[in-house]
Design an enzyme around this catalytic site. Sequence first.
Site, mmCIF file in Angstrom:
data_model
loop_
_atom_site.group_PDB
_atom_site.id
_atom_site.type_symbol
_atom_site.label_atom_id
_atom_site.label_comp_id
_atom_site.label_asym_id
_atom_site.label_seq_id
_atom_site.Cartn_x
_atom_site.Cartn_y
_atom_site.Cartn_z
ATOM 1 N N HIS A 97 -72.608 36.537 52.809
ATOM 2 C CA HIS A 97 -72.527 35.424 53.532
ATOM 3 C C HIS A 97 -73.963 35.076 53.830
ATOM 4 C CE1 HIS A 97 -68.585 35.976 53.289
ATOM 5 N NE2 HIS A 97 -68.347 37.190 53.830
ATOM 6 N N GLU A 146 -70.311 38.799 60.803
ATOM 7 C CA GLU A 146 -70.602 39.627 59.456
ATOM 8 C C GLU A 146 -71.931 39.496 58.774
ATOM 9 O OE1 GLU A 146 -68.600 40.419 55.079
ATOM 10 O OE2 GLU A 146 -67.578 38.789 56.440
ATOM 11 N N HIS A 203 -71.139 43.992 53.003
ATOM 12 C CA HIS A 203 -70.202 43.498 53.695
ATOM 13 C C HIS A 203 -69.538 44.147 54.755
ATOM 14 C CE1 HIS A 203 -69.636 39.688 51.046
ATOM 15 N NE2 HIS A 203 -69.982 40.426 50.178
ATOM 16 N N GLU A 228 -67.641 47.195 51.655
ATOM 17 C CA GLU A 228 -67.063 46.932 53.188
ATOM 18 C C GLU A 228 -67.367 48.009 53.966
ATOM 19 O OE1 GLU A 228 -65.951 43.762 53.717
ATOM 20 O OE2 GLU A 228 -65.359 43.032 51.767
#
Length: 325
Positions: A114, A151, A207, A289
Amino acid sequence: MSYVGPDFDPPQPRRPRRGPLTVALAALVPGALLGWLVYEAVGGSGGGGGSDGATVRAATSAASSGAATASSAAPGDDARQPGTPTPSLADPTSSAPAASGPLKGRVVVIDPGHNPGNFQHTAEINRKVNIGTNWKECDTTGTSTNAGYTEAQFTLDVSHRLKALLERQGATVKLTHDNGSPSWGPCVDGRARIGNDAHADAAISIHADGSAAGNRGFHVILPGAVHSGAADTRPIVARSASLGERVAGNFVRVTGEPASNYIGDGTGLVTRKDLGGLNLSTVPKVFIECGNMRDSKDAALLTSGAWRQKAAQGISEGIVSFLKK
């Protein structure tokens, strides 16, 4: 990142296997001392081959003990919709090659999941791009902790720490975006293209998940074998699996974070075929993640600068192990 959104069709959660799991940890590389030296340097607690010998099953038995202590496109076929802008893919943070080190001559691309600026560019990130198998949104804003730590903030912080550690090993490191350049995105196809154009020896997308409270732990996402449209992951599947296994093994060892209890059957490894960043990659690449931002125990770790340094250290050691193989 949340499983709701562009690059993530909700997988079916599976119950973790019971019983002990084993971890075959990758070869050790510079450890805690180096990590903490770099931690000081990067600003404290800011807000290839097959799978032989390195096969890892990220064990919850070892991780639980550590966690308790820590307290818990293919380059062509861009296929953009007409009339929509595209963020510049100019490389914002290429490091100069180091004079020496075990990774001299190696190139690593780090993709901070992101972009903090995505919140101001919702129209741009909502447009569809071709990921080979289908069309998905350019990008998302990502998730956040219940207290509002995003995030995008987390991934950029860990990426900076990881970059510093790998440069200390002599690697040339490129980030897909940094410090507002570009101001949004890049789109998922562009992120893959940056790694491809750099001919990266390894690429990783950082992430954090946005699952339900009570779901916690990390998992590494590996590319499945995809051959459709512009996507052909077949040449990189085996090497990506080796990279992912080594990252998972070192991550659990260094951070003490357990393997996910809600996906991956307790292995810390998941294979996906629906992610543009993996489908369009032509170089060994994985996603990680690092934890679940919506779980209070994981959130306490993810918001800790000291723990983020451990996360970067674990990922770094996995990459170094893969590249030195």
